[in-house]
Write a protein that holds these residues in place. Structure first.
Motif, PDB file in Angstrom:
ATOM      1  N   SER A 289       0.815  -1.225   0.000  1.00 25.55           N
ATOM      2  CA  SER A 289       0.000   0.000   0.000  1.00 25.55           C
ATOM      3  C   SER A 289       0.842   1.266   0.000  1.00 25.55           C
ATOM      4  O   SER A 289       0.318   2.352  -0.243  1.00 25.55           O
ATOM      5  CB  SER A 289      -0.950   0.006   1.197  1.00 25.55           C
TER       6      SER A 289
ATOM      7  N   GLY B 256      -7.945  -3.640  -0.170  1.00 25.89           N
ATOM      8  CA  GLY B 256      -7.183  -3.090   0.949  1.00 25.89           C
ATOM      9  C   GLY B 256      -6.909  -4.138   2.005  1.00 25.89           C
ATOM     10  O   GLY B 256      -6.980  -3.883   3.203  1.00 25.89           O
ATOM     11  N   SER B 257      -6.569  -5.357   1.559  1.00 26.63           N
ATOM     12  CA  SER B 257      -6.245  -6.447   2.489  1.00 26.63           C
ATOM     13  C   SER B 257      -5.045  -7.202   1.934  1.00 26.63           C
ATOM     14  O   SER B 257      -4.824  -7.234   0.719  1.00 26.63           O
ATOM     15  CB  SER B 257      -7.427  -7.416   2.619  1.00 26.63           C
ATOM     16  N   THR B 280      -3.875  -0.992   3.189  1.00 24.51           N
ATOM     17  CA  THR B 280      -3.727  -1.725   4.447  1.00 24.51           C
ATOM     18  C   THR B 280      -2.308  -1.527   4.937  1.00 24.51           C
ATOM     19  O   THR B 280      -1.379  -1.376   4.134  1.00 24.51           O
ATOM     20  CB  THR B 280      -4.015  -3.233   4.279  1.00 24.51           C
ATOM     21  N   ASP B 282      -0.812  -3.860   6.454  1.00 24.43           N
ATOM     22  CA  ASP B 282      -0.205  -5.196   6.415  1.00 24.43           C
ATOM     23  C   ASP B 282       0.794  -5.323   5.272  1.00 24.43           C
ATOM     24  O   ASP B 282       0.681  -4.659   4.250  1.00 24.43           O
ATOM     25  CB  ASP B 282      -1.290  -6.263   6.260  1.00 24.43           C
TER      26      ASP B 282
END
Lengths: 358, 358
Positions: A289, B256-257, B280, B282
């Protein structure tokens, strides 16, 4: 017409390359036969020979895809190439498929790579498609103090980063960061510098950094000695001290290592472009991201489209990119010793194998 | 002139938003006051309220960045905007800095995001720069069966994927893959379909997939039910059956994961473009060199430049992108209940908060 024609072929992984005589066939339509002046030894060749990488053409196969030479036989439709000095693109697209017609040459499904899809350049002669051949102006070559064999490395080591630089949109005053400063990375430094960027070179080999400082790297950073936050700070300070933008750095990953990729990704900032040139099978963990938050991008780069070769060669012939300090000519018949020397890290310059004079 | 002016402000994370009256000041040069028609509730707002994400403006602050409304006060240099119906960009670049002058609006260091850098749209009025305001043709709005409040979601949920689609170069006949088919992903499906792509939607929520099938997804795949190799095979079969290219798919990561990002990266092939839209914190593990081997690219996408808003709005006004099945109007005074409902997953449509009529 062609004299003795032979090549050094790989029969099996790790087994010595063997001399093989062959009859050069008359070129088919669209093809030419090139008498090899020189063929560079690339890490891709070593991958086929020492590692698990498979050639797409069955063995036995002559390796070698960085080829310069002279056209000595043509077909009816390639007659204009006769006697011309040329560089053969490392990846030769077909020029006529759907992808090629949309200028997506890099993903042409019919592309031919000498020493992988077809017989390669560790030979006296190669038979290749004429599409994409890059003519070499021999008067300019001489003026630049070069021989035809020397520009063989333009076929891959110079043009591959050249395409990456062009695609990145790099322009005067940009901050360029090159991760991995030997071989392809060294030419990336030279090209980015020639096109007006302010270049930071990063490596873990101080010797390579010391060399490249004389060829366009305004700042060199040893990633073995600097912790990543300090590396990042050094880049930022360099930008500030030289009045460059803090944003939109253009980063070239040339190390082909997971550590280099992590460094390159970590150096991204707002509007950055990360060009992925080096190859490794290893994986890296990244916060994907960041690309969104930074409005940044990553551009993978495979080979170089033929249309860009003349401009890349111009940089060499205009002495804006130096080859001679980075290459070393070796006789083709020493190919097995040269492979071992490159593999063992005993050659710091790129080896160019020269077929014996007839 | 403006009647009662109030907003619902966040004082601290998790604490109920409180009603606050304020005096709308006369706009400064370059600014306007907009009477809010509606303001969409975005997951970014929830991130500020429920999670660790910090607003750049100190608290108390009214959240909300998906705003449509009418200009009710102007400065001397913004007088032309008076009484106009407008959409306020979610990210308002300054328009004059070095980055903006080079059209790199997304990385303008002076950008203002309502509800983050300045007071936001969960209010009766907002004071914003006029730069980038998107005028709304009210006759066309009426013809499309929409009210001004409905197009508030164009400010982010529609325009952000629109910019990603434009940057990707998507065109008629392309294969588009949207990972994460709710909210922003749903609009991505609609936009890609409206621009002529053949769209595959992937999600782990069958309900979302069933809905989006009626709005432009030619194929829907449930990543909870299909192992990744089967998912990949399904996409390939879809391409073959529809006579599409096997290469150059355009993939939009909207989930968004980390799981969605892994899926999106794994679906890349020769010449693919992966647009990173979802966010995200992550990390994911990837083979970065795939980008090189595939001559592929990844494009991060932050917001949308103002110049693209009119074309995105056109898609809505021409009924090529549907809003009404995906939004739900709620009174602004119910903001605390609505936040909880969205956070708890009890609202499947995007909430648009409407200030009470005076």
């Amino acid at each position: 017409m062609m004299g003795s024609t032979h090549r050094w072929v790989m029969n099996a992984r790790h087994e010595p390359l063997l001399l093989e005589n062959f009859d050069a066939l008359p070129p088919e339509a669209g093809e030419v036969v090139v008498k090899v002046a020189g063929c560079g030894v690339c890490h891709t060749d070593l991958g086929f020979f020492y590692d698990d990488v498979q050639t797409r053409h069955a063995l036995p196969l002559a390796l070698g895809h960085e080829i310069s030479g002279r056209v000595v036989a043509t077909a009816d439709d390639t007659a204009d190439w006769m006697d011309k000095a040329v560089i053969i693109p490392a990846v030769i697209p077909c020029g006529s498929c759907d992808a090629c017609q949309r200028r997506r040459y890099a993903i042409c499904p019919n592309q031919k790579m000498p020493g992988n899809d077809i017989q390669g350049g560790f030979a006296t002669h190669v038979q290749v498609p004429a599409f994409g051949l890059c003519p070499v102006d021999e008067a300019r070559l001489k003026d630049a103090g070069l021989e035809l064999a020397d520009v063989s490395v333009v076929a891959d080591a110079v043009t591959t980063p050249y395409q990456a630089v062009v695609r990145s949109g790099l322009t005067t005053g940009d901050l360029a960061i090159v991760v991995g400063a030997g071989g392809v990375g060294g030419y990336t430094v030279q090209i980015a510098n020639a096109l007006g960027a302010n270049v930071v070179a990063i490596d873990i080999d101080q010797e390579k950094l010391d060399v490249i400082r004389g060829f366009g790297a305004a700042l060199t950073l040893n990633a073995k000695e600097l912790a990543f936050p300090d590396l990042k700070k050094s880049v930022r300070n360099f930008a500030r001290e030289n009045g460059l933008r803090k944003t939109e750095s253009i980063i070239f990953e040339c190390s082909g290592s997971a550590a280099g990729q992590r460094t390159a990704y970590g150096l991204m900032t707002y509007g950055s472009t990360l060009c992925v040139i080096g190859f490794t099978m290893d994986k890296v963990e990244i916060r994907m991201s960041n690309l969104m938050a930074f409005d940044a991008r990553m551009l993978g780069n495979w080979g170089c489209e033929p249309a860009l070769y003349p401009a890349a060669l111009d940089l060499v012939l205009d002495k804006r990119v130096q080859l001679l300090p980075f290459v070393e000519r070796k006789p083709l018949e020493a190919i097995n010793e040269v492979f071992d020397a490159v593999h063992d890290g005993r050659m710091t310059r790129r080896a160019i194998l020269i077929p014996e004079a007839e």
